[in-house]
Enzyme design. Structure first.
Site, short mmCIF file in Angstrom:
data_model
loop_
_atom_site.label_atom_id
_atom_site.label_comp_id
_atom_site.label_asym_id
_atom_site.label_seq_id
_atom_site.Cartn_x
_atom_site.Cartn_y
_atom_site.Cartn_z
N ASP A 17 0.82 -1.22 0.00
CA ASP A 17 0.00 0.00 0.00
C ASP A 17 0.85 1.27 0.00
O ASP A 17 0.66 2.16 -0.84
CB ASP A 17 -0.94 0.03 1.21
CG ASP A 17 -2.00 -1.05 1.15
OD1 ASP A 17 -1.74 -2.11 0.54
OD2 ASP A 17 -3.08 -0.85 1.70
N ASP A 128 -8.40 4.89 11.44
CA ASP A 128 -7.03 5.40 11.45
C ASP A 128 -6.89 6.73 10.73
O ASP A 128 -6.05 7.56 11.09
CB ASP A 128 -6.07 4.37 10.83
CG ASP A 128 -5.66 3.30 11.82
OD1 ASP A 128 -5.83 3.53 13.03
OD2 ASP A 128 -5.17 2.24 11.39
N SER A 188 -5.74 -8.07 6.56
CA SER A 188 -5.22 -6.75 6.85
C SER A 188 -4.73 -6.78 8.29
O SER A 188 -5.53 -6.99 9.21
CB SER A 188 -6.31 -5.70 6.67
OG SER A 188 -5.85 -4.43 7.08
#
Length: 412
Positions: A17, A128, A188
């Protein structure tokens, strides 16, 4: 319309990412990128992040890899555990408490390098993004914040892999399948010294049991040792300072408790939590050391805190935990609560003995030179300090309002 930025500090792990984000920032914003990788005890080798950044054209002086383990535990985890903070009855806030420190250090690096922007890899669905950006704004509101997941159309792992292939970004081995082809990583995950989390894929069905192979830090309780282990944690001003008589630094303490707790199958939870942005999310967490610390801290408080102070502290805790979960670590109200909580900890000194066995943390003893447990008053045997006849007046006075109400309304 895109804001113009000259230099951006990116929270960078070196994974798929953030490697894509790095290249995307260079192309979309035509800006210089500074990478910041925080070592919070995630247990991964961090030098590959430096190598990957160099491969993507980042200048050596613009690559920051900082060991923040001691600061993380001492200044963020320990204050949170003084509050016995736990979100929605189960979550020990392992991811939540790490983000403010990362954001704080990013803002410091921006100032150090003359950057006018910061960027992160959090999605537009999660908590987040709020935690990072509240942290940035609390440190320096002049910084331009770039959140790629809210701007681009690379909204799947497959699209990220395709982008990486098209732009010559090397893929980590963990993103390759058994045949060496680009693949989707199993979950994840986020890890630091306090916990490791798992979300996505198989876990998106809240009725599906997690696969045993998913858990990385702990034995299953069934496979934990058949013999219990006893440990003793020493406390000073509400913080653990020693284990079995040996003084340990905050980071070493948590790391050691993680290892011990993981061996005994301690600290696994599977929860559906309410995210700040509105939806529910299913997550699995391993927090072996934190689970031990929470149990031990409540035990030492049980003999060193006044009753009403302890009860008021428990009433404050859900608010405190919610502030951390929602990204308000730097808010004045969190600092106000912290000051009150820390004031209660000045006499929270002593030691707690614990028995660890197949997923269980069992308190078997607690002692303190400042203990409020007084055997003269508490004994079931004969004593000379407590007149049991006094209890009658105490009860009657507490019931006086019931008596008055009963007389007034008995015949109504």
């Amino acid at each position: 319309m895109k804001k113009q930025v000259k230099k951006v500090v990116l929270a960078y792990s070196g994974g798929l990412d953030t490697s894509v984000i790095l290249k995307w920032l260079q192309d979309e914003y035509q800006c210089e990128v500074v990478t910041f990788t925080a070592d919070l005890g995630q247990g991964e080798e961090l030098e590959p992040a430096r190598i990957k950044a160099l491969e993507l054209g980042i200048k050596p002086e613009n690559i920051f890899i900082d060991d923040l383990r001691e600061e993380f535990v001492k200044d963020f985890v320990y204050p949170m555990f003084r509050a016995n903070a736990i979100y929605e009855g189960e979550y020990l806030l392992g991811t939540s408490i790490a983000r403010p420190l990362i954001a704080k250090r990013q803002a410091e690096i921006a100032k150090l390098t003359g950057a006018d922007g910061v960027s992160h890899g959090a999605t537009g669905k999660g908590n987040d993004q709020v935690r990072f950006e509240m942290g940035y704004l609390g440190q320096d509101s002049t910084l331009t914040i770039i959140a790629p997941w809210r701007e681009w159309d690379l909204n799947s792992r497959e699209k990220l892999l395709a982008y990486a292939a098209d732009h010559g970004i090397s893929i980590d081995k963990k993103h390759l399948d058994e045949n060496g082809n680009p693949s989707v990583s199993p979950y994840s995950m986020d890890a630091n010294l306090l916990h490791i989390s798992y979300e996505g894929l198989h876990l998106e069905d809240p009725s599906a049991e997690p696969e045993e192979s998913m858990w990385l830090w702990s034995n299953s309780p069934e496979n934990a040792p058949d013999k219990a282990q006893y440990i003793e944690i020493g406390y000073l001003n509400g913080d653990p300072i020693s284990l079995d008589g040996k003084e340990l630094s905050p980071a070493t303490m948590l790391k050691t408790l993680n290892e011990i707790g993981g061996e005994h199958g301690i600290g696994r939870i599977d929860i559906v939590e309410n995210r700040f942005v509105g939806m529910k999310a299913r997550g699995c967490y391993e927090t072996p050391g934190g689970t031990i610390m929470l149990k031990a801290h409540r035990a030492i408080e049980s003999i060193t805190l006044d009753r009403e102070a302890a009860h008021l502290k428990d009433e404050m805790m859900p608010k405190y935990a919610k502030l951390i979960y929602n990204g308000f670590w730097f808010a004045p109200e969190r600092e106000m609560l912290q000051a009150a909580i820390d004031n209660t900890q000045k006499f929270v000194n002593g030691s707690v003995r614990l028995k660890l066995y197949k997923g269980n943390v069992i308190v078997v003893g607690r002692s303190s030179e400042l203990s409020l447990f007084n055997e003269e008053y508490s004994t079931f045997e004969e004593d000379e300090v407590y007149d049991q006849k006094d209890a009658a007046g105490f009860i009657k006075l507490n019931a006086l309002r019931f008596i008055i109400e009963g007389k007034a309304r008995r015949n109504k």
